[in-house]
Design a protein around this motif. Structure first.
Motif, PDB file in Angstrom:
ATOM      1  N   LEU A  47      38.853  43.433  44.675  1.00  0.00           N
ATOM      2  CA  LEU A  47      38.613  42.169  43.960  1.00  0.00           C
ATOM      3  C   LEU A  47      39.900  41.397  43.710  1.00  0.00           C
ATOM      4  O   LEU A  47      39.901  40.167  43.771  1.00  0.00           O
ATOM      5  CB  LEU A  47      37.879  42.398  42.634  1.00  0.00           C
ATOM      6  CG  LEU A  47      36.367  42.414  42.722  1.00  0.00           C
ATOM      7  CD1 LEU A  47      35.751  42.592  41.343  1.00  0.00           C
ATOM      8  CD2 LEU A  47      35.803  41.197  43.390  1.00  0.00           C
ATOM      9  N   GLN A  48      40.989  42.086  43.461  1.00  0.00           N
ATOM     10  CA  GLN A  48      42.269  41.405  43.286  1.00  0.00           C
ATOM     11  C   GLN A  48      42.618  40.645  44.558  1.00  0.00           C
ATOM     12  O   GLN A  48      43.035  39.489  44.511  1.00  0.00           O
ATOM     13  CB  GLN A  48      43.361  42.416  42.930  1.00  0.00           C
ATOM     14  CG  GLN A  48      44.727  41.811  42.657  1.00  0.00           C
ATOM     15  CD  GLN A  48      45.589  41.674  43.900  1.00  0.00           C
ATOM     16  OE1 GLN A  48      45.399  42.353  44.903  1.00  0.00           O
ATOM     17  NE2 GLN A  48      46.525  40.776  43.841  1.00  0.00           N
ATOM     18  N   GLN A  49      42.428  41.261  45.703  1.00  0.00           N
ATOM     19  CA  GLN A  49      42.719  40.601  46.974  1.00  0.00           C
ATOM     20  C   GLN A  49      41.760  39.443  47.223  1.00  0.00           C
ATOM     21  O   GLN A  49      42.174  38.381  47.684  1.00  0.00           O
ATOM     22  CB  GLN A  49      42.655  41.609  48.119  1.00  0.00           C
ATOM     23  CG  GLN A  49      43.789  42.607  48.062  1.00  0.00           C
ATOM     24  CD  GLN A  49      43.650  43.732  49.070  1.00  0.00           C
ATOM     25  OE1 GLN A  49      42.573  43.986  49.596  1.00  0.00           O
ATOM     26  NE2 GLN A  49      44.745  44.423  49.318  1.00  0.00           N
ATOM     27  N   PHE A  50      40.480  39.640  46.917  1.00  0.00           N
ATOM     28  CA  PHE A  50      39.492  38.572  47.100  1.00  0.00           C
ATOM     29  C   PHE A  50      39.808  37.382  46.197  1.00  0.00           C
ATOM     30  O   PHE A  50      39.812  36.235  46.642  1.00  0.00           O
ATOM     31  CB  PHE A  50      38.079  39.100  46.805  1.00  0.00           C
ATOM     32  CG  PHE A  50      37.023  38.031  46.813  1.00  0.00           C
ATOM     33  CD1 PHE A  50      36.653  37.417  47.997  1.00  0.00           C
ATOM     34  CD2 PHE A  50      36.412  37.629  45.631  1.00  0.00           C
ATOM     35  CE1 PHE A  50      35.683  36.415  48.003  1.00  0.00           C
ATOM     36  CE2 PHE A  50      35.449  36.644  45.635  1.00  0.00           C
ATOM     37  CZ  PHE A  50      35.073  36.031  46.820  1.00  0.00           C
ATOM     38  N   LEU A  51      40.093  37.654  44.939  1.00  0.00           N
ATOM     39  CA  LEU A  51      40.306  36.577  43.972  1.00  0.00           C
ATOM     40  C   LEU A  51      41.670  35.909  44.109  1.00  0.00           C
ATOM     41  O   LEU A  51      41.770  34.683  44.036  1.00  0.00           O
ATOM     42  CB  LEU A  51      40.140  37.105  42.548  1.00  0.00           C
ATOM     43  CG  LEU A  51      38.729  37.569  42.175  1.00  0.00           C
ATOM     44  CD1 LEU A  51      38.739  38.256  40.827  1.00  0.00           C
ATOM     45  CD2 LEU A  51      37.747  36.414  42.200  1.00  0.00           C
ATOM     46  N   LYS A  52      42.706  36.681  44.294  1.00  0.00           N
ATOM     47  CA  LYS A  52      44.058  36.129  44.238  1.00  0.00           C
ATOM     48  C   LYS A  52      44.694  35.846  45.593  1.00  0.00           C
ATOM     49  O   LYS A  52      45.585  35.010  45.679  1.00  0.00           O
ATOM     50  CB  LYS A  52      44.965  37.053  43.423  1.00  0.00           C
ATOM     51  CG  LYS A  52      44.514  37.136  41.978  1.00  0.00           C
ATOM     52  CD  LYS A  52      45.461  37.922  41.132  1.00  0.00           C
ATOM     53  CE  LYS A  52      44.997  37.891  39.681  1.00  0.00           C
ATOM     54  NZ  LYS A  52      46.004  38.437  38.788  1.00  0.00           N
TER      55      LYS A  52
END
Length: 80
Positions: A47-52
């Motif tokens: 999710l960190q990669q998807f969001l940021k």
């Protein structure tokens, strides 16, 4: 990466309705990106990669139902 152009490194693109919704629901539910990533069967940084970082550009069809349930939103709201 073109997707992050004009935004500080690590900032979420809040003009993207899917990403903005995920961030909002994570905050409302008191869930971490790591926690939810693991609960949907992905690695801790998903999710960190998807969001940021904008990777993946859109959520995979297998991730949408699990994420929608955890965030109490419809799958359609998570389509890009």
């Amino acid at each position: 990466m073109a997707r992050n152009k004009g935004r500080p490194r690590g900032a979420v693109d809040m003009s993207d309705p899917v990403r903005a919704l995920v961030v909002k629901q994570l905050d409302l539910k008191g869930l971490s990106m790591k926690e939810v990533s693991l609960l949907i069967g992905r690695n801790h940084a998903f999710l960190q990669q998807f969001l940021k970082r904008g990777i993946p550009e859109v959520l995979h069809e297998n991730d949408r139902p699990k994420l929608a349930k955890l965030l109490s939103v419809s799958e359609d709201q998570l389509r890009g």
